[in-house]
Design an enzyme around this catalytic site. Structure first.
Site, PDB file in Angstrom:
ATOM      1  N   ASP A  67       0.837  -1.205   0.000  1.00 51.44           N
ATOM      2  CA  ASP A  67       0.000   0.000   0.000  1.00 51.44           C
ATOM      3  C   ASP A  67       0.875   1.261   0.000  1.00 51.44           C
ATOM      4  O   ASP A  67       0.357   2.382  -0.076  1.00 51.44           O
ATOM      5  CB  ASP A  67      -1.018  -0.004   1.141  1.00 51.44           C
ATOM      6  CG  ASP A  67      -0.373  -0.033   2.511  1.00 51.44           C
ATOM      7  OD1 ASP A  67       0.859  -0.194   2.605  1.00 51.44           O
ATOM      8  OD2 ASP A  67      -1.114   0.082   3.517  1.00 51.44           O
ATOM      9  N   SER A  68       2.189   1.068   0.019  1.00 52.69           N
ATOM     10  CA  SER A  68       3.106   2.196  -0.202  1.00 52.69           C
ATOM     11  C   SER A  68       2.834   2.825  -1.563  1.00 52.69           C
ATOM     12  O   SER A  68       3.290   3.936  -1.838  1.00 52.69           O
ATOM     13  CB  SER A  68       4.564   1.730  -0.109  1.00 52.69           C
ATOM     14  OG  SER A  68       4.778   0.590  -0.921  1.00 52.69           O
ATOM     15  N   ASP A 106      -1.249  -6.045  -0.164  1.00 50.20           N
ATOM     16  CA  ASP A 106      -1.551  -5.400   1.119  1.00 50.20           C
ATOM     17  C   ASP A 106      -3.041  -5.144   1.263  1.00 50.20           C
ATOM     18  O   ASP A 106      -3.689  -4.668   0.324  1.00 50.20           O
ATOM     19  CB  ASP A 106      -0.844  -4.041   1.198  1.00 50.20           C
ATOM     20  CG  ASP A 106       0.388  -4.077   2.073  1.00 50.20           C
ATOM     21  OD1 ASP A 106       0.507  -4.973   2.927  1.00 50.20           O
ATOM     22  OD2 ASP A 106       1.251  -3.192   1.890  1.00 50.20           O
ATOM     23  N   LYS A 136      -1.379  -9.282   2.939  1.00 48.51           N
ATOM     24  CA  LYS A 136      -0.585  -8.849   4.093  1.00 48.51           C
ATOM     25  C   LYS A 136      -1.425  -7.849   4.870  1.00 48.51           C
ATOM     26  O   LYS A 136      -2.126  -7.030   4.268  1.00 48.51           O
ATOM     27  CB  LYS A 136       0.726  -8.207   3.656  1.00 48.51           C
ATOM     28  CG  LYS A 136       1.543  -7.646   4.830  1.00 48.51           C
ATOM     29  CD  LYS A 136       2.964  -7.339   4.449  1.00 48.51           C
ATOM     30  CE  LYS A 136       3.184  -6.007   3.786  1.00 48.51           C
ATOM     31  NZ  LYS A 136       2.737  -4.836   4.555  1.00 48.51           N
ATOM     32  N   GLU A 138      -1.368  -5.293   8.644  1.00 49.86           N
ATOM     33  CA  GLU A 138      -0.537  -4.724   9.699  1.00 49.86           C
ATOM     34  C   GLU A 138      -1.149  -4.955  11.070  1.00 49.86           C
ATOM     35  O   GLU A 138      -2.380  -5.016  11.196  1.00 49.86           O
ATOM     36  CB  GLU A 138      -0.350  -3.216   9.462  1.00 49.86           C
ATOM     37  CG  GLU A 138       0.413  -2.911   8.186  1.00 49.86           C
ATOM     38  CD  GLU A 138       0.663  -1.417   7.978  1.00 49.86           C
ATOM     39  OE1 GLU A 138       0.386  -0.620   8.910  1.00 49.86           O
ATOM     40  OE2 GLU A 138       1.132  -1.058   6.892  1.00 49.86           O
ATOM     41  N   GLU A 205       9.314  -4.224  10.341  1.00 46.57           N
ATOM     42  CA  GLU A 205       9.743  -2.941   9.761  1.00 46.57           C
ATOM     43  C   GLU A 205      10.226  -1.976  10.835  1.00 46.57           C
ATOM     44  O   GLU A 205       9.584  -1.825  11.885  1.00 46.57           O
ATOM     45  CB  GLU A 205       8.576  -2.291   8.983  1.00 46.57           C
ATOM     46  CG  GLU A 205       8.958  -0.915   8.434  1.00 46.57           C
ATOM     47  CD  GLU A 205       7.969  -0.348   7.430  1.00 46.57           C
ATOM     48  OE1 GLU A 205       6.984  -1.033   7.085  1.00 46.57           O
ATOM     49  OE2 GLU A 205       8.211   0.802   6.987  1.00 46.57           O
TER      50      GLU A 205
HETATM   51  O1  KIV Z   1       3.527  -1.112   1.614  1.00 43.64           O
HETATM   52  C1  KIV Z   1       4.674  -1.557   1.551  1.00 43.64           C
HETATM   53  O2  KIV Z   1       5.415  -1.317   0.589  1.00 43.64           O
HETATM   54  C2  KIV Z   1       5.135  -2.386   2.649  1.00 43.64           C
HETATM   55  C3  KIV Z   1       6.602  -2.682   2.697  1.00 43.64           C
HETATM   56  C4  KIV Z   1       7.344  -1.495   3.116  1.00 43.64           C
HETATM   57  C5  KIV Z   1       6.889  -3.858   3.550  1.00 43.64           C
HETATM   58  O3  KIV Z   1       4.384  -2.758   3.478  1.00 43.64           O
END
Ligand code: KIV
Length: 288
Positions: A67-68, A106, A136, A138, A205
């Site tokens: 989600d970056s 994510d 994924k 968090e 992280e």
């Molecule tokens: O969103 C993302 O790119 C991430 C990585 C930094 C692990 O969660």
């Protein structure tokens, strides 16, 4: 073997057909760590587009549609603004552009925290729309019940502990975590809880290095570090960071290129040629 493939527009598959055709699987990634030891570290990078996936795929075990992308692609101030639809669209592109790596997507902020049932609906929507193999999410202990709920219903989950960017409004920033003993113990406890709940791997992280090393020893599933430790069972970076697309370089990023500089130089050269009327040249025009 060629490492660059064209995307066949009629089938959305890579051309030439890459060998072997079998993708790595989630169980294969999980099994990399056996008896507390990972002989072959897990290589993970973020990918958001089909072309990026094509180029990264031969070198990676896991492609993370992170989600970056909120900041990297959309210029948003944080990942809090990212939607399920954005994640599904980019994940589908990454699946189309890859053939070898496990694609993990994510779950965006707000799509899973309220209840395990809500998380299941969102995760199922993401996997159906994209063809990705896993999600994924968090959060630590508080998310363990949700992880168990998803895994028991056929959705592989990668955990994410330590600095969790979706919680930026609670954390107050993106500083490294685990500076106090209590915080360090909480991170280890979070990772243990997720692993016990069935997460197949856990991203750690932005934590003090000894914590990432301790978590890696403490849990049976693989850890994937970003600002973690070389002792982690694998590593991940945001691809655009490691390619040098941004001026701001967090401490944990190693730049393997200066793409921003090279793109800027190419654009400057193009602009100069357009203004001088030297582009297009004889090779770029059609003669009757
Ligand atoms: O969103 C993302 O790119 C991430 C990585 C930094 C692990 O969660």
């Amino acid at each position: 073997m060629s490492t660059t493939f064209q995307l066949e527009t009629s089938t959305s598959r890579a051309n030439p057909t890459p060998q072997p055709m079998r993708r790595l699987t989630v169980p294969a990634i999980r099994k990399r760590k056996a008896d507390g030891h990972t002989a072959e570290p897990i290589v993970m990078l973020t990918a958001y587009t089909a072309r990026q996936a094509q180029l990264l795929d031969p070198h990676c075990d896991v492609l993370l549609v992170g989600d970056s992308l909120g900041q990297v692609i959309y210029g948003l101030p944080s990942t809090v603004h990212v939607t399920l639809e954005m994640m599904a669209n980019h994940a589908a592109a990454v699946v189309r552009g890859s053939w070898h790596a496990v694609v993990v997507v994510d779950m965006p902020f707000g799509s899973y925290e309220a209840s395990p049932e809500r998380a299941f609906d969102s995760a199922a929507q993401l996997l159906k729309a994209s063809g990705a193999a896993a999600v994924k999410l968090e959060g630590g202990e508080a998310m363990a019940r949700t992880v168990e709920f998803l895994v028991q219903r056929g959705i592989p989950v990668m955990g994410h502990v330590g600095l969790t960017p979706q919680a930026v409004n609670v954390l107050g920033g993106y500083g490294a975590r685990g500076r106090t003993e209590a915080e360090a113990a909480k991170i280890v406890g979070d990772a243990r809880a997720l692993c016990a709940a069935g997460a197949f791997a856990i991203v750690i992280e932005g934590v003090m290095e000894p914590i990432a090393a301790a978590v890696t020893t403490a849990i049976s599933c693989p850890t994937i570090g970003i600002g973690g430790s070389a002792q982690c069972d694998g590593q991940v970076l945001v691809t655009d960071d490691m390619l040098g697309m941004f001026e701001r370089v967090p401490r944990f990023v190693k730049r393997y290129d200066d793409l921003a500089g090279r793109i800027s130089a190419a654009a400057e050269a193009y602009a100069g040629e357009v203004r001088a009327r030297t582009f297009p040249g004889p090779d770029q025009i059609y003669q009757p």
